[in-house]
Design a protein around this motif. Structure first.
Motif, short mmCIF file in Angstrom:
data_model
loop_
_atom_site.label_atom_id
_atom_site.label_comp_id
_atom_site.label_asym_id
_atom_site.label_seq_id
_atom_site.Cartn_x
_atom_site.Cartn_y
_atom_site.Cartn_z
N ALA A 30 -13.20 -37.74 23.81
CA ALA A 30 -12.39 -38.89 24.22
C ALA A 30 -12.69 -40.13 23.40
CB ALA A 30 -12.62 -39.18 25.70
N HIS A 31 -13.89 -40.21 22.84
CA HIS A 31 -14.26 -41.39 22.05
C HIS A 31 -13.46 -41.46 20.74
CE1 HIS A 31 -16.69 -44.75 20.91
NE2 HIS A 31 -17.30 -44.14 19.91
N GLY A 32 -13.03 -40.32 20.23
CA GLY A 32 -12.19 -40.31 19.02
C GLY A 32 -12.91 -40.71 17.76
N ASP A 33 -14.22 -40.56 17.74
CA ASP A 33 -15.01 -40.92 16.56
C ASP A 33 -14.89 -39.78 15.53
OD1 ASP A 33 -16.94 -41.55 14.67
OD2 ASP A 33 -18.40 -42.24 16.15
N PHE A 85 -5.95 -36.47 18.30
CA PHE A 85 -6.63 -37.51 17.52
C PHE A 85 -5.58 -38.26 16.69
CE2 PHE A 85 -9.64 -33.99 18.08
CZ PHE A 85 -10.55 -34.64 18.90
N ILE A 86 -5.31 -39.50 17.05
CA ILE A 86 -4.23 -40.27 16.43
C ILE A 86 -4.73 -41.07 15.25
CG2 ILE A 86 -2.57 -42.12 16.84
CD1 ILE A 86 -2.40 -41.15 19.74
N ASP A 87 -5.87 -41.71 15.39
CA ASP A 87 -6.45 -42.53 14.33
C ASP A 87 -7.93 -42.70 14.67
OD1 ASP A 87 -6.75 -44.14 12.11
OD2 ASP A 87 -4.99 -45.36 12.54
N ALA A 88 -8.66 -43.43 13.84
CA ALA A 88 -10.07 -43.62 14.12
C ALA A 88 -10.26 -44.26 15.50
CB ALA A 88 -10.71 -44.49 13.05
N PHE A 89 -11.00 -43.60 16.37
CA PHE A 89 -11.30 -44.07 17.72
C PHE A 89 -10.04 -44.24 18.57
CE2 PHE A 89 -14.63 -45.59 14.88
CZ PHE A 89 -15.75 -45.06 15.48
N GLN A 90 -8.97 -43.57 18.22
CA GLN A 90 -7.74 -43.59 19.01
C GLN A 90 -7.31 -42.16 19.30
OE1 GLN A 90 -4.56 -46.14 17.57
NE2 GLN A 90 -6.01 -47.41 16.46
N THR A 91 -7.06 -41.90 20.58
CA THR A 91 -6.61 -40.57 20.98
C THR A 91 -5.29 -40.68 21.74
OG1 THR A 91 -7.62 -40.52 23.19
CG2 THR A 91 -9.04 -39.94 21.31
N ALA A 92 -4.74 -39.54 22.10
CA ALA A 92 -3.47 -39.50 22.83
C ALA A 92 -3.66 -39.78 24.32
CB ALA A 92 -2.80 -38.15 22.64
N LEU A 93 -4.89 -40.01 24.76
CA LEU A 93 -5.10 -40.38 26.16
C LEU A 93 -4.44 -41.71 26.46
CD1 LEU A 93 -8.88 -39.59 26.87
CD2 LEU A 93 -6.89 -38.45 27.89
N LYS A 94 -3.73 -41.80 27.57
CA LYS A 94 -3.15 -43.07 28.00
C LYS A 94 -4.21 -43.89 28.74
CE LYS A 94 1.47 -41.02 28.33
NZ LYS A 94 2.60 -40.64 29.21
N SER A 95 -3.97 -45.18 28.84
CA SER A 95 -4.99 -46.08 29.39
C SER A 95 -5.34 -45.77 30.84
CB SER A 95 -4.53 -47.54 29.27
OG SER A 95 -3.33 -47.74 30.01
N GLN A 96 -4.44 -45.08 31.54
CA GLN A 96 -4.70 -44.78 32.95
C GLN A 96 -5.08 -43.32 33.16
OE1 GLN A 96 -1.08 -46.07 34.79
NE2 GLN A 96 -1.46 -48.24 34.38
N GLU A 97 -5.45 -42.64 32.08
CA GLU A 97 -5.80 -41.22 32.17
C GLU A 97 -7.29 -41.01 31.89
OE1 GLU A 97 -1.80 -38.79 30.88
OE2 GLU A 97 -3.11 -39.52 29.29
N ILE A 98 -7.81 -39.93 32.45
CA ILE A 98 -9.18 -39.50 32.22
C ILE A 98 -9.16 -38.07 31.68
CG2 ILE A 98 -11.40 -38.97 33.31
CD1 ILE A 98 -10.76 -41.12 35.39
N LEU A 99 -9.89 -37.82 30.61
CA LEU A 99 -10.03 -36.45 30.11
C LEU A 99 -10.86 -35.67 31.13
CD1 LEU A 99 -11.05 -35.50 26.47
CD2 LEU A 99 -11.68 -34.14 28.46
N THR A 100 -10.29 -34.59 31.67
CA THR A 100 -10.98 -33.88 32.73
C THR A 100 -11.39 -32.45 32.36
OG1 THR A 100 -8.80 -33.40 33.70
CG2 THR A 100 -10.07 -35.22 34.66
N GLU A 101 -10.73 -31.84 31.36
CA GLU A 101 -11.07 -30.46 31.03
C GLU A 101 -10.70 -30.17 29.59
OE1 GLU A 101 -10.61 -26.61 33.67
OE2 GLU A 101 -8.78 -26.84 32.49
N ILE A 102 -11.47 -29.28 28.97
CA ILE A 102 -11.15 -28.75 27.64
C ILE A 102 -10.92 -27.26 27.81
CG2 ILE A 102 -11.96 -28.42 25.29
CD1 ILE A 102 -13.73 -30.98 27.41
N ARG A 103 -9.81 -26.77 27.23
CA ARG A 103 -9.47 -25.35 27.32
C ARG A 103 -9.48 -24.74 25.93
NH1 ARG A 103 -4.20 -25.85 31.36
NH2 ARG A 103 -5.35 -26.54 33.22
#
Length: 290
Positions: free
Chosen positions: A117-120, A153-171
């Motif tokens: 989620a950090h997008g580093d 992964f959209i750009d450095a330290f930027q992901t497709a997560l929206k500001s009101q979302e939490i990453l909850t699982e990786i499949r």
């Protein structure tokens, strides 16, 4: 260094955590392991007004297989991945990755969800998840949605997560027979970010040729890079050294390194070439053994 002042909350339900994100918007940051966020706050690179600590949320720490997927809860610690018999036996590329992240003390707290989620671009899991063809599960006000890792992964330290979302699982797709993978990382010292890293995952067909393959590159661009031309070149090929070397040249050409304290651009690209060959070679060996 001391971070700017902030408020702190530790909700006990995912619904409450999302409600807090809705309430505070861009002023809030989600805290999991904290090993990326807290140093950024101390350097004043991030100054959230409120930290939402998700470590008390239930049912986000697991490693299991179901429905054709390996499912990893976002709060799963790196040390758990490193120690899991399931990961070591069926997903050695993930064990390779967890084992080279920072040091044991950090791995006891750092989470796989936070790493992604950090997008580093210097983090290790993004390239591995690109190689594996993973999916990200995000939970927000409208429920859950899945995001293909190629779009995450959209750009450095930027992901497709929206500001009101939490990453909850990786499949991660469960591997087919004759599959193998490996992650190779070059670092200045143990526990450092990568000078360059390469993840490779492949499946061999009945004749021993490469049927499917994924290759991800670490810290040689603004995001983790999927080496698509190298992947396309390898499909259907016999995995001999000459073929793997040609694919390594294509992966190196796909890298976009910048010169910095970890080395000049040319050196990093050369290291991508070497690491790609070694990762593919190890992946083939593991596939043939499986």
């Amino acid at each position: 260094m001391i971070p700017a002042s902030f408020d702190y909350v530790a909700p006990k339900t995912i619904g409450k955590a999302i409600a807090l994100l809705q309430q505070h918007g861009a002023k809030a940051k989600v805290l999991a392991g904290g090993h990326s966020l807290l140093p950024a706050m101390k350097l004043r690179l991030a100054s959230p007004k409120i930290l939402i600590d998700i470590n008390r949320l239930p049912n986000l720490d697991y490693i299991k297989e179901s429905g054709g997927w390996l499912r990893i809860g976002a709060l799963t610690r790196e040390s758990a991945l490193d120690e899991s018999d399931l990961i070591k036996s069926k997903y050695p590329i993930i064990a390779d990755t967890a084992r080279v992240i920072a040091d044991p003390l950090v791995r006891n707290m750092a989470t796989v969800g936070g790493n992604l989620a950090h997008g580093d671009p210097a983090n290790d899991h993004p390239a591995t998840m690109l190689a594996l063809g993973a999916e990200i599960v995000a939970t927000g006000p409208k429920g859950k949605r899945t995001i293909p890792i190629e779009s995450f992964f959209i750009d450095a330290f930027q992901t497709a997560l929206k500001s009101q979302e939490i990453l909850t699982e990786i499949r991660v797709p469960m591997p087919k027979p004759r599959s193998g993978g490996a992650y190779m990382k070059l670092e200045r010292k143990v526990g450092d970010f990568a000078i360059a890293g390469v993840a490779a995952q492949l499946t061999l067909d009945d004749a021993g040729n490469i049927k499917t393959v994924g290759i991800g590159l670490t810290n040689v661009g603004l995001t983790a890079i999927k080496a698509e031309k190298a992947e396309a070149f390898l499909r259907g090929k016999t995995p001999d050294d000459a073929t793997l070397k040609q694919a390594s040249e294509l992966a190196a050409a796909a890298s976009q390194p910048q010169s910095d304290l970890r080395g000049p651009e040319e050196y990093k690209r050369a290291m991508v070439r070497v690491l790609t060959f070694r990762a593919l070679k190890r992946a083939v060996e593991r596939a043939q053994a499986g």
